[in-house]
Scaffold this motif. Sequence first.
Motif, short mmCIF file in Angstrom:
data_model
loop_
_atom_site.label_atom_id
_atom_site.label_comp_id
_atom_site.label_asym_id
_atom_site.label_seq_id
_atom_site.Cartn_x
_atom_site.Cartn_y
_atom_site.Cartn_z
N VAL A 110 -24.46 9.89 -56.17
CA VAL A 110 -23.92 8.52 -56.08
C VAL A 110 -24.03 8.10 -54.63
O VAL A 110 -23.79 8.90 -53.72
CB VAL A 110 -22.45 8.49 -56.54
CG1 VAL A 110 -21.85 7.09 -56.35
CG2 VAL A 110 -22.32 8.94 -57.99
N CYS A 159 -15.74 1.75 -60.24
CA CYS A 159 -15.34 1.19 -61.54
C CYS A 159 -14.97 2.28 -62.53
O CYS A 159 -14.39 2.01 -63.58
CB CYS A 159 -16.45 0.32 -62.11
SG CYS A 159 -17.88 1.24 -62.74
N CYS A 216 -18.88 5.92 -64.76
CA CYS A 216 -19.58 7.22 -64.83
C CYS A 216 -18.61 8.36 -65.09
O CYS A 216 -18.91 9.26 -65.89
CB CYS A 216 -20.38 7.46 -63.55
SG CYS A 216 -19.41 7.44 -62.03
N CYS A 273 -16.77 7.30 -56.67
CA CYS A 273 -17.11 8.43 -57.54
C CYS A 273 -18.28 9.21 -56.94
O CYS A 273 -19.03 8.70 -56.11
CB CYS A 273 -17.47 7.94 -58.94
SG CYS A 273 -16.03 7.52 -59.95
N CYS A 295 -24.07 2.17 -64.99
CA CYS A 295 -23.50 1.81 -63.68
C CYS A 295 -23.81 0.35 -63.34
O CYS A 295 -24.97 -0.07 -63.38
CB CYS A 295 -24.06 2.74 -62.61
SG CYS A 295 -23.56 2.27 -60.93
N SER A 304 -25.73 2.43 -58.40
CA SER A 304 -25.29 3.34 -57.34
C SER A 304 -25.59 4.80 -57.63
O SER A 304 -25.31 5.66 -56.80
CB SER A 304 -23.77 3.18 -57.12
OG SER A 304 -23.46 1.84 -56.83
N ILE A 305 -26.11 5.08 -58.82
CA ILE A 305 -26.43 6.47 -59.19
C ILE A 305 -27.93 6.67 -59.08
O ILE A 305 -28.72 5.83 -59.56
CB ILE A 305 -25.94 6.77 -60.62
CG1 ILE A 305 -24.41 6.59 -60.70
CG2 ILE A 305 -26.34 8.20 -61.04
CD1 ILE A 305 -23.86 6.70 -62.11
#
Length: 306
Positions: A32, A39, A42, A57, A79, A83-84
Amino acid sequence: MIFVLFCGSTYYVFVASLQQRLPENVPGDFFVDSTCIDCDTCSQLAPGIFRDHGDQCSVHHQPESAAETQLAMMALVACPTGSIGAIERHDAHLGIDAFPLLLADNVYFCGFTSESSFGAWSYLITRPASEGGNILIDSPRFATQLVKRIEAMGGVSRMLLTHKDDVAAHDLFRDRFNCERVMHADDGASRLGVERVISGEEPVQLENDLLVIPTPGHTRGHVVFLYRNKFLFTGDHLAWSPRKQTLTAFRSVAWYSWPEQTRSMEKLLNCEFQWVLPGHGDMHNDDAQTMHDHLARCVSWMKAVK
Ligand code: SF4
């Protein structure tokens, strides 16, 4: 760095940046980056891989099996902020084709959350046209692959909007599927051009097995939707707390009124349901009596909290 995944002849670009990889990630393939908005999508979807380490996260366990890799890819797709990321190349079908994800009966989780609703979860009820057609509850991201899959599942006849924060791409879904949107007047339904405007505090029977229940508190015009006396779609009104192991509400985001939210929560004690399906927070299901007991505990707690 930009990560590109291949799905058939289509390229999907995810903007997770290896340079911005959070130090809290364990070493390995998935990570991440610092654009995470916390949020919790995930960590709720794949708690064995992602965890909330505080304000964001990160990956706490790298996938070791095909099933875990698929879960990580589902989180990557769901997501809201891209961001992953992953260092290895993975088939995007693993994540994309998993959504909408069947939860129970004819109720699905849409994945593909939207940043404009802070990653709120949305749901799809599938029904034959003869029974009124499909229902979308709150708005996912208007992602081409998801829209195509919803179209293949019968499109959308109705779109139920719990409150103003989670409307996201409601207008695009309306344009694509010509669906009737349902929302409460006190959350700006008319301003948004919503077709079916709910008003007042009395429950409205939309269909034989579909009830709209006004629940002011998080926002003034918040509503929840009860389907088949089994599935309660709760927006930001009510969710499961893994920490407390019972149902809970979010005091810090009761933007309109906590006393009003407590009062409207108490009204739900008259309802029968087995599933709580929130926009934010964890979903949960159990038998109706156990869910009622959890709700009663939640109401007692809310009354004690100022
Ligand atoms: S889904 Fe994305 S934005 Fe949400 S907590 Fe996970 S990494 Fe962060």
